[in-house]
Design a protein around this motif. Structure first.
Motif, PDB file in Angstrom:
ATOM      1  N   HIS A  38      -6.482  10.345  -0.693  1.00  0.00           N
ATOM      2  CA  HIS A  38      -7.244   9.120  -0.958  1.00  0.00           C
ATOM      3  C   HIS A  38      -7.844   9.118  -2.370  1.00  0.00           C
ATOM      4  O   HIS A  38      -7.900   8.064  -3.028  1.00  0.00           O
ATOM      5  N   HIS A  98      -7.578   6.319  -5.780  1.00  0.00           N
ATOM      6  CA  HIS A  98      -8.541   5.633  -6.647  1.00  0.00           C
ATOM      7  C   HIS A  98      -8.105   5.652  -8.112  1.00  0.00           C
ATOM      8  O   HIS A  98      -8.372   4.711  -8.854  1.00  0.00           O
ATOM      9  N   ASP A 111     -12.009   0.622  -1.278  1.00  0.00           N
ATOM     10  CA  ASP A 111     -10.845   1.185  -0.595  1.00  0.00           C
ATOM     11  C   ASP A 111      -9.825   0.112  -0.222  1.00  0.00           C
ATOM     12  O   ASP A 111     -10.183  -0.938   0.313  1.00  0.00           O
TER      13      ASP A 111
HETATM   14 ZN   LIG Z   1     -12.555   5.598  -1.476  1.00  0.00          ZN
END
Ligand SMILES: [Zn+2]
Lengths: 337, 193
Positions: free
Chosen positions: A112, A116, A310
Motif C-alpha cells: 500500500h 502512495h 486511499d
Molecule cells: Zn494510505
C-alpha cells in the motif's frame, strides 16, 4: 503492458480501479466508510471488513462499466496485501484471488505504501524514478528514496505518532469530531498560529516525533480552561478564535517539522523529482509550503486530493510495475517498505 | 457443478457437487495452510461451475474471511449465483441423529449450536452435554472438549462434508453478491481514543 484491475481495502476506503499501462486511469471508484465509523470516533476494524465485503461487488461493476472494459480485457489483478487492518486486507485479497481464479488472470499483491508513491505517476505520466518521496498518512510519516521502479529505501520515519494520527488526536482534543484531519485543516484557515505558538518538534537526523507536540497542546488547553473546547464565549475573549489559533499553530508545527526533514533529505540526496503523497498531503498548508520549500531544486509532484487519499488506481499502478506476479498473495498487516 | 467452500474452522473443507447434488470431489486442507488458495483455484479450474456455496460462519477470524471472499470473487467473476451456508447447520447436517455442532472461535472458545437452540459462544465446559458433537476443530480444542466430558460422534457414522452440503443446498437460496454476510457473535466496541 495492458490493463490492470486494482483493489484496495486496507483501511476504511473500499476502492476498485482500472488503469492502463500503469499510468492512465480508466476508472477509479472509491467508497469512503467515514459515516459508518463516525459514531465510534475512529475506524472499527470489524465493521470496516464487513463493509468492504458488501461494497466490493457494486464497486467492481461500476469500475468495469466506467472503463467500458470486460473481464477478458484485464491482464493483471493488483490487490493491496499490507500494511493495513488484517480483516480488511483479507477481504480484498480473497476477492482478488477469487476473480483471478474465475478469469485465469495473473494476480499480484501490492504494498500500500508503494501505492502512495505511484499515485504521483498517475498524476504526472512522465514522472520516473529516481525520486525522493514523503508519504504522510494516518499511519505513516516516511521519507523514502526510490532509485528505480519497485525499489524503496526508507531514510526517515516517525518515532511515535504519524502526522495524520497527530492531526486526529489534536482534532479530538479540540472537540472537532471525526475525521479530524479535514476538520482541523478547515478550522486552521481562520486561525493565526502566532497567537498560540506551540513548539516545533525537532529530532536529529531525519526522524520525526509528534507526541511531544500533542502533549504541549494538551497542557495549553488545560491552562486555557474548559471554555476553549466547550465553545462558550468567555468574558476575556472569543473561545472559537482561540480554538482556530490553536488548530493553526498545531498544523504549522506538524507541517514545518515534516518539511524541515524533507529539506534536509533533499540536501543530502539531490534528486530531480520529489513526491509528497498520502492522506495528509491533502492538507492545505502542507501543499502550499511544500512547493515553497522544494523551490526550484527539484520538480515537486503532489497528487490531486482524490489520489492522495486511499484509492485502487494507485494500487493498480504500483501493481503494473511490480515484478512479483504470484498465485497466492500473503496478507501482511504490518508490511514495511 | 457446485463448488462448496468451508474455511471457517480448523480444517478447511472443499467439495465439488454435480448440479443434482452428487459428490464428485472432496478435499481437506489444514486452516492457514498456504496450500488452501492453490487447492481452491485448482478445483475451480477443473470444473464448469454453475454455483458457489460458502460457509459463512461463525468461525475462525482469518479462515472465514479467506473462504468467503474467495467464493464471492469466484462467483462474481464467473457471473454465477452464490449461496451462503451457516457453518454450524452445515456441520449438523453431517449427522442423521441430533448433534451439537461446534466450530473454532479461538482462545480456547467454541461456537456451538445445540439442536433446537441458537448458535452461541463459550468455553468447552459451558456447552450443554445433551448431544454428541460434530465439527472440524483443532486437535487441542477437541482434547479440551473431550476433557470437559463431551463426546464426538464418530466420523464413520457421519455423512461426508460434500453430502451434508448437498442436503443443505436442497433448501438453501442464493443471495445478491452485495448481500453476502459473515455471521458473527461478538459485539463491537469503540476503538481506543
Ligand atoms: Zn494510505
Amino acid at each position: 503492458m495492458g490493463l490492470t484491475l486494482g483493489i484496495e481495502t486496507s483501511c476504511d476506503e473500499t476502492s476498485v480501479a482500472l488503469v492502463e499501462d500503469g499510468r492512465r486511469i480508466l476508472s477509479n471508484v472509491v467508497h469512503s466508510q467515514v459515516d459508518l465509523h463516525k459514531g465510534f470516533g475512529g475506524v472499527v476494524p470489524e465493521l470496516a471488513a464487513r463493509d468492504h465485503l458488501e461494497r466490493l461487488p457494486q464497486l467492481l461493476d461500476l469500475a468495469l462499466e466506467g472503463a467500458g472494459a470486460k473481464p477478458t480485457d484485464i491482464d493483471l489483478i493488483a490487490v493491496t496485501r499490507g500494511p493495513g487492518l488484517a480483516g480488511c486486507l483479507l477481504v480484498g485479497v480473497g476477492v482478488g484471488e477469487g476473480l483471478a481464479a474465475a478469469w485465469s488472470t495473473p494476480l499480484t499483491g501490492v504494498n500500500h505504501l508503494w501505492g502512495h508513491i505511484y499515485a504521483a505517476m498517475l498524476a504526472r505520466p512522465g514522472l520516473e524514478p529516481p525520486l525522493l518521496g514523503l508519504v504522510v498518512s494516518g499511519a505513516h510519516s516516511d521519507l523514502v528514496r526510490m532509485p528505480e521502479h519497485g525499489r524503496f529505501e526508507v531514510i526517515g520515519r516517525t518515532r511515535d505518532d504519524a502526522a495524520g494520527e497527530a492531526f486526529d488526536k489534536a482534532a479530538r482534543m479540540l472537540g472537532l469530531g471525526y475525521p479530524g484531519g479535514p476538520a482541523l485543516d478547515q478550522l486552521a484557515r481562520t486561525g493565526d498560529a502566532r497567537r498560540q505558538p506551540l513548539p516545533q518538534p525537532s529530532l536529529p537526523g531525519l526522524e520525526y516525533s509528534f507526541s511531544g507536540l500533542k502533549t504541549a497542546l494538551l497542557y495549553r488547553l488545560r491552562d486555557l480552561g474548559d471554555t476553549v473546547t466547550e465553545q462558550r464565549h468567555p468574558p476575556d475573549g472569543d473561545s472559537s478564535q482561540i480554538k482556530a489559533d490553536l488548530a493553526a499553530s498545531f498544523e504549522h508545527s506538524v507541517v514545518e517539522s515534516l518539511l524541515e526533514k524533507l529539506d534536509a533529505a533533499l540536501e543530502a540526496h539531490p534528486y530531480p523529482e520529489v513526491v509528497v503523497s498520502g492522506g495528509v498531503a491533502a492538507n492545505t498548508l502542507l501543499r502550499k509550503r511544500a512547493a515553497e520549500v522544494v523551490g526550484d531544486r527539484a520538480r515537486l509532484t503532489m497528487p490531486p486530493l482524490e489520489l492522495c487519499t486511499d484509492n485502487a488506481a494507485m494500487i493498480a499502478a504500483a501493481g503494473h510495475y511490480s515484478t512479483s506476479v504470484v498465485g497466492a498473495v500473503v496478507v501482511d498487516p504490518s508490511l514495511g517498505w | 457443478m457446485i463448488f462448496v467452500i468451508d474455511t471457517s474452522s480448523a480444517v478447511s473443507a472443499l467439495a465439488i457437487l454435480s448440479d443434482s447434488g452428487n459428490v464428485l470431489e472432496e478435499a481437506f486442507v489444514p486452516a492457514r495452510s498456504p496450500e488452501l488458495i492453490d487447492r481452491m483455484r485448482a478445483m475451480a479450474s477443473r470444473h464448469e461451475l454453475s454455483k458457489v456455496a460458502v460457509a459463512t460462519g461463525p468461525g475462525s477470524f482469518t479462515g472465514l474471511r479467506v473462504g468467503v471472499a474467495f467464493g464471492l470473487g469466484l462467483a462474481m467473476g464467473l457471473r454465477i449465483p452464490i449461496v451462503p451456508l451457516p457453518t454450524l447447520s452445515l456441520q449438523a447436517a453431517r449427522s442423521d441423529t441430533q448433534v451439537t455442532a461446534v466450530s473454532e472461535a479461538g482462545r480456547g472458545r467454541v461456537y456451538h449450536l445445540v439442536p433446537g437452540g441458537k448458535a452461541a459462544l463459550g468455553e468447552p465446559a459451558e456447552i450443554p452435554k445433551t448431544h454428541e458433537l460434530v465439527g472440524f476443530v483443532a486437535p487441542a480444542t477437541e482434547a479440551a472438549l473431550t476433557a470437559a466430558g463431551h463426546v464426538f460422534r464418530p466420523e464413520a457414522e457421519l455423512r461426508s462434508f460434500g453430502a451434508a452440503a448437498s442436503t443443505m443446498l436442497a433448501s438453501a437460496s442464493e443471495v445478491a453478491y452485495g448481500s453476502l454476510r459473515l455471521e458473527y457473535m461478538q459485539s463491537f466496541s469503540a476503538p481506543r481514543a
